[in-house]
Design a protein around this motif. Sequence first.
Motif, PDB file in Angstrom:
ATOM      1  N   GLY A  61       7.602   2.074   7.909  1.00 39.13           N
ATOM      2  CA  GLY A  61       6.597   3.059   8.268  1.00 39.13           C
ATOM      3  C   GLY A  61       5.326   2.973   7.436  1.00 39.13           C
ATOM      4  O   GLY A  61       4.541   3.910   7.427  1.00 39.13           O
ATOM      5  N   LEU A  62       5.104   1.870   6.739  1.00 41.50           N
ATOM      6  CA  LEU A  62       3.916   1.708   5.914  1.00 41.50           C
ATOM      7  C   LEU A  62       2.963   0.704   6.558  1.00 41.50           C
ATOM      8  O   LEU A  62       3.395  -0.312   7.100  1.00 41.50           O
ATOM      9  N   THR A  63       1.690   0.989   6.487  1.00 44.14           N
ATOM     10  CA  THR A  63       0.708   0.008   6.922  1.00 44.14           C
ATOM     11  C   THR A  63       0.682  -1.118   5.883  1.00 44.14           C
ATOM     12  O   THR A  63       1.100  -0.922   4.733  1.00 44.14           O
ATOM     13  N   PRO A  64       0.189  -2.294   6.258  1.00 44.17           N
ATOM     14  CA  PRO A  64       0.134  -3.390   5.282  1.00 44.17           C
ATOM     15  C   PRO A  64      -0.663  -3.029   4.026  1.00 44.17           C
ATOM     16  O   PRO A  64      -0.264  -3.360   2.912  1.00 44.17           O
ATOM     17  N   LEU A  65      -1.775  -2.325   4.177  1.00 39.81           N
ATOM     18  CA  LEU A  65      -2.585  -1.952   3.019  1.00 39.81           C
ATOM     19  C   LEU A  65      -1.841  -0.975   2.112  1.00 39.81           C
ATOM     20  O   LEU A  65      -1.855  -1.110   0.880  1.00 39.81           O
ATOM     21  N   THR A  66      -1.155  -0.008   2.700  1.00 38.36           N
ATOM     22  CA  THR A  66      -0.373   0.949   1.899  1.00 38.36           C
ATOM     23  C   THR A  66       0.758   0.236   1.177  1.00 38.36           C
ATOM     24  O   THR A  66       1.021   0.513   0.004  1.00 38.36           O
ATOM     25  N   ASP A  67       1.411  -0.679   1.877  1.00 34.77           N
ATOM     26  CA  ASP A  67       2.497  -1.442   1.272  1.00 34.77           C
ATOM     27  C   ASP A  67       2.001  -2.242   0.066  1.00 34.77           C
ATOM     28  O   ASP A  67       2.636  -2.255  -0.992  1.00 34.77           O
ATOM     29  N   GLU A  68       0.851  -2.882   0.206  1.00 33.55           N
ATOM     30  CA  GLU A  68       0.293  -3.660  -0.902  1.00 33.55           C
ATOM     31  C   GLU A  68      -0.172  -2.760  -2.044  1.00 33.55           C
ATOM     32  O   GLU A  68      -0.054  -3.122  -3.211  1.00 33.55           O
ATOM     33  N   THR A  69      -0.694  -1.576  -1.728  1.00 33.04           N
ATOM     34  CA  THR A  69      -1.113  -0.638  -2.769  1.00 33.04           C
ATOM     35  C   THR A  69       0.090  -0.155  -3.567  1.00 33.04           C
ATOM     36  O   THR A  69       0.046  -0.097  -4.802  1.00 33.04           O
ATOM     37  N   VAL A  70       1.174   0.154  -2.888  1.00 31.37           N
ATOM     38  CA  VAL A  70       2.406   0.561  -3.584  1.00 31.37           C
ATOM     39  C   VAL A  70       2.918  -0.590  -4.448  1.00 31.37           C
ATOM     40  O   VAL A  70       3.328  -0.388  -5.595  1.00 31.37           O
ATOM     41  N   GLY A  71       2.861  -1.807  -3.916  1.00 31.17           N
ATOM     42  CA  GLY A  71       3.266  -2.976  -4.695  1.00 31.17           C
ATOM     43  C   GLY A  71       2.385  -3.171  -5.922  1.00 31.17           C
ATOM     44  O   GLY A  71       2.855  -3.537  -7.000  1.00 31.17           O
ATOM     45  N   GLY A  72       1.090  -2.931  -5.772  1.00 27.05           N
ATOM     46  CA  GLY A  72       0.171  -3.045  -6.904  1.00 27.05           C
ATOM     47  C   GLY A  72       0.493  -2.048  -8.004  1.00 27.05           C
ATOM     48  O   GLY A  72       0.493  -2.382  -9.190  1.00 27.05           O
ATOM     49  N   TYR A  73       0.760  -0.800  -7.595  1.00 21.61           N
ATOM     50  CA  TYR A  73       1.162   0.191  -8.599  1.00 21.61           C
ATOM     51  C   TYR A  73       2.463  -0.204  -9.278  1.00 21.61           C
ATOM     52  O   TYR A  73       2.641  -0.003 -10.474  1.00 21.61           O
ATOM     53  N   THR A  74       3.379  -0.790  -8.502  1.00 22.03           N
ATOM     54  CA  THR A  74       4.654  -1.223  -9.073  1.00 22.03           C
ATOM     55  C   THR A  74       4.443  -2.343 -10.087  1.00 22.03           C
ATOM     56  O   THR A  74       5.096  -2.377 -11.124  1.00 22.03           O
ATOM     57  N   ILE A  75       3.533  -3.254  -9.792  1.00 23.85           N
ATOM     58  CA  ILE A  75       3.218  -4.318 -10.741  1.00 23.85           C
ATOM     59  C   ILE A  75       2.505  -3.751 -11.957  1.00 23.85           C
ATOM     60  O   ILE A  75       2.779  -4.123 -13.096  1.00 23.85           O
TER      61      ILE A  75
END
Length: 163
Positions: A61-75
Amino acid sequence: MAAAGLWYFSLLLDPRDPPEGMRRGARLLSGIIVIVSNILLGSLTTLKEIALYGATDQGAGLTPLTDETVGGYTIWVPSSMIMIVAIVLVFNGWNRSEERRWNARHALMRQSNSAALEFPETAEELRLKVTRPNRDLGRTLGLAAFSMFAIVMVTAITVASLG
């Protein structure tokens, strides 16, 4: 990746003193370099405004941009916090190493006369011995903090100007 991480942290947190273990300053600089790279990669991934990777699982249920933003915060955030804890542990290990060496000074001084020069007897001798290493360490830590701040600011400005 897990094996590489375990190997890296086993070297970083190794309780052995040099020459068996890494030098304490090298461990500290290694941790600082890793945290700076985590900040750079995480901030770039978090602050960008376009999706870099089009393929994501739509079932989440995540857009690609939201998914990458969450991944960025995780990194960026958890890995940086882990590295800060590791750097604190390196400092603690460095302190324990110095305490062990200080407590063993009498045995070391019995081995040779030149070893007695390693251990100051007065406050003035101590100041003479530690002034330069303490100044160098302070400059290194100040430069590391400044570089982390500068990388985050330059990354944020670059991402904002491109978006």
